[in-house]
Scaffold this motif. Structure first.
Motif, PDB file in Angstrom:
ATOM      1  N   MET A   1     -33.809  26.168 -43.282  1.00  0.00           N
ATOM      2  CA  MET A   1     -34.058  25.775 -41.927  1.00  0.00           C
ATOM      3  C   MET A   1     -32.408  25.097 -41.528  1.00  0.00           C
ATOM      4  SD  MET A   1     -36.543  23.052 -39.826  1.00  0.00           S
ATOM      5  CE  MET A   1     -37.556  24.377 -39.474  1.00  0.00           C
ATOM      6  N   VAL A   2     -32.229  25.376 -40.253  1.00  0.00           N
ATOM      7  CA  VAL A   2     -30.751  24.622 -39.867  1.00  0.00           C
ATOM      8  C   VAL A   2     -31.096  23.560 -39.176  1.00  0.00           C
ATOM      9  CG1 VAL A   2     -28.966  25.247 -38.388  1.00  0.00           C
ATOM     10  CG2 VAL A   2     -29.897  27.199 -39.659  1.00  0.00           C
ATOM     11  N   CYS A   3     -30.249  22.790 -39.149  1.00  0.00           N
ATOM     12  CA  CYS A   3     -30.528  21.367 -38.534  1.00  0.00           C
ATOM     13  C   CYS A   3     -30.025  21.528 -37.117  1.00  0.00           C
ATOM     14  CB  CYS A   3     -29.520  20.237 -39.209  1.00  0.00           C
ATOM     15  SG  CYS A   3     -29.185  18.668 -38.256  1.00  0.00           S
ATOM     16  N   MET A   4     -30.794  21.070 -36.225  1.00  0.00           N
ATOM     17  CA  MET A   4     -30.606  21.217 -34.692  1.00  0.00           C
ATOM     18  C   MET A   4     -29.762  20.276 -34.296  1.00  0.00           C
ATOM     19  SD  MET A   4     -34.553  22.018 -33.244  1.00  0.00           S
ATOM     20  CE  MET A   4     -35.099  20.488 -33.329  1.00  0.00           C
ATOM     21  N   ASN A   5     -29.373  19.158 -34.928  1.00  0.00           N
ATOM     22  CA  ASN A   5     -28.457  18.081 -34.758  1.00  0.00           C
ATOM     23  C   ASN A   5     -26.818  18.598 -34.874  1.00  0.00           C
ATOM     24  OD1 ASN A   5     -27.680  15.568 -33.592  1.00  0.00           O
ATOM     25  ND2 ASN A   5     -27.377  14.916 -35.570  1.00  0.00           N
ATOM     26  N   CYS A   6     -26.873  19.031 -36.094  1.00  0.00           N
ATOM     27  CA  CYS A   6     -25.323  19.359 -36.552  1.00  0.00           C
ATOM     28  C   CYS A   6     -25.233  20.798 -37.062  1.00  0.00           C
ATOM     29  CB  CYS A   6     -24.944  18.330 -37.615  1.00  0.00           C
ATOM     30  SG  CYS A   6     -25.732  18.776 -39.140  1.00  0.00           S
ATOM     31  N   ALA A   8     -25.976  22.210 -39.844  1.00  0.00           N
ATOM     32  CA  ALA A   8     -25.945  22.246 -41.464  1.00  0.00           C
ATOM     33  C   ALA A   8     -27.381  22.362 -41.718  1.00  0.00           C
ATOM     34  CB  ALA A   8     -25.629  21.015 -41.955  1.00  0.00           C
ATOM     35  N   ASN A   9     -27.434  22.848 -43.380  1.00  0.00           N
ATOM     36  CA  ASN A   9     -28.867  23.306 -43.788  1.00  0.00           C
ATOM     37  C   ASN A   9     -29.563  21.837 -44.024  1.00  0.00           C
ATOM     38  OD1 ASN A   9     -30.420  25.057 -45.151  1.00  0.00           O
ATOM     39  ND2 ASN A   9     -29.661  24.070 -47.319  1.00  0.00           N
ATOM     40  N   ALA A  10     -30.852  22.437 -43.641  1.00  0.00           N
ATOM     41  CA  ALA A  10     -31.835  21.307 -44.011  1.00  0.00           C
ATOM     42  C   ALA A  10     -32.663  21.634 -45.008  1.00  0.00           C
ATOM     43  CB  ALA A  10     -32.652  20.871 -42.457  1.00  0.00           C
ATOM     44  N   GLU A  11     -33.031  20.755 -46.028  1.00  0.00           N
ATOM     45  CA  GLU A  11     -33.794  21.196 -47.162  1.00  0.00           C
ATOM     46  C   GLU A  11     -35.298  20.413 -47.062  1.00  0.00           C
ATOM     47  OE1 GLU A  11     -33.116  23.002 -50.096  1.00  0.00           O
ATOM     48  OE2 GLU A  11     -31.346  23.605 -49.079  1.00  0.00           O
ATOM     49  N   LYS A  12     -36.057  20.986 -47.749  1.00  0.00           N
ATOM     50  CA  LYS A  12     -37.663  20.450 -47.647  1.00  0.00           C
ATOM     51  C   LYS A  12     -37.637  19.413 -48.705  1.00  0.00           C
ATOM     52  CE  LYS A  12     -40.440  24.717 -47.272  1.00  0.00           C
ATOM     53  NZ  LYS A  12     -41.708  25.250 -48.295  1.00  0.00           N
ATOM     54  N   CYS A  33     -41.197  17.270 -44.475  1.00  0.00           N
ATOM     55  CA  CYS A  33     -40.054  17.483 -43.630  1.00  0.00           C
ATOM     56  C   CYS A  33     -39.075  18.189 -44.069  1.00  0.00           C
ATOM     57  CB  CYS A  33     -39.474  16.032 -43.196  1.00  0.00           C
ATOM     58  SG  CYS A  33     -38.548  15.106 -44.513  1.00  0.00           S
ATOM     59  N   TYR A  34     -38.035  18.607 -43.105  1.00  0.00           N
ATOM     60  CA  TYR A  34     -36.738  19.067 -43.445  1.00  0.00           C
ATOM     61  C   TYR A  34     -35.738  18.002 -43.198  1.00  0.00           C
ATOM     62  CZ  TYR A  34     -39.075  23.627 -43.808  1.00  0.00           C
ATOM     63  OH  TYR A  34     -39.860  24.721 -44.218  1.00  0.00           O
ATOM     64  N   LYS A  35     -34.856  17.872 -44.162  1.00  0.00           N
ATOM     65  CA  LYS A  35     -33.715  16.846 -43.963  1.00  0.00           C
ATOM     66  C   LYS A  35     -32.594  17.411 -44.194  1.00  0.00           C
ATOM     67  CE  LYS A  35     -34.880  12.642 -45.535  1.00  0.00           C
ATOM     68  NZ  LYS A  35     -35.075  11.739 -46.508  1.00  0.00           N
ATOM     69  N   CYS A  36     -31.767  17.061 -43.151  1.00  0.00           N
ATOM     70  CA  CYS A  36     -30.513  17.704 -43.117  1.00  0.00           C
ATOM     71  C   CYS A  36     -29.389  17.190 -44.160  1.00  0.00           C
ATOM     72  CB  CYS A  36     -29.935  17.391 -41.642  1.00  0.00           C
ATOM     73  SG  CYS A  36     -27.851  17.952 -41.493  1.00  0.00           S
ATOM     74  N   ASN A  40     -28.508  13.801 -42.264  1.00  0.00           N
ATOM     75  CA  ASN A  40     -29.688  13.183 -42.832  1.00  0.00           C
ATOM     76  C   ASN A  40     -30.616  13.288 -41.454  1.00  0.00           C
ATOM     77  OD1 ASN A  40     -29.307  12.602 -45.177  1.00  0.00           O
ATOM     78  ND2 ASN A  40     -27.979  10.842 -44.594  1.00  0.00           N
ATOM     79  N   GLU A  41     -30.551  14.152 -40.624  1.00  0.00           N
ATOM     80  CA  GLU A  41     -31.461  14.213 -39.459  1.00  0.00           C
ATOM     81  C   GLU A  41     -32.939  14.686 -39.817  1.00  0.00           C
ATOM     82  OE1 GLU A  41     -32.974  14.776 -35.291  1.00  0.00           O
ATOM     83  OE2 GLU A  41     -31.040  13.724 -36.251  1.00  0.00           O
TER      84      GLU A  41
END
Length: 75
Positions: A1-6, A8-12, A33-36, A40-41
């Motif tokens: 998943m891609v972070c909507m804030n920056c 970058a990659n967001a991991e489970k 969750c998914y965490k950037c 860290n979003e």
């Protein structure tokens, strides 16, 4: 998943969600969750948001000052 804030990659992963509702503080642990990786979003899927809303409504009815709930233990 891609972070909507920056972007970058967001991991489970898992996180702790804190909701302040007036006189009550509701803490839900082990929330999926998914965490950037970069900023860290924390991102939730729609089904997790719906379940969190259900947990918060249940906790508000208990009217405790602080509620700590494990996400996986609430049906």
């Amino acid at each position: 998943m891609v972070c909507m804030n920056c972007g970058a990659n967001a991991e489970k992963g898992f996180t702790t969600d804190v909701t302040d509702v007036g006189d009550c503080l509701i803490i839900v642990r082990n929330v999926p969750c998914y965490k950037c990786e970069k900023c860290n979003e924390v991102l939730y899927t729609a089904d997790v948001v719906a379940h969190l809303e259900k947990i918060v409504e249940m906790a508000k009815q208990l009217m405790q000052e602080v509620s700590i709930i494990d996400y996986g233990k609430v049906a």
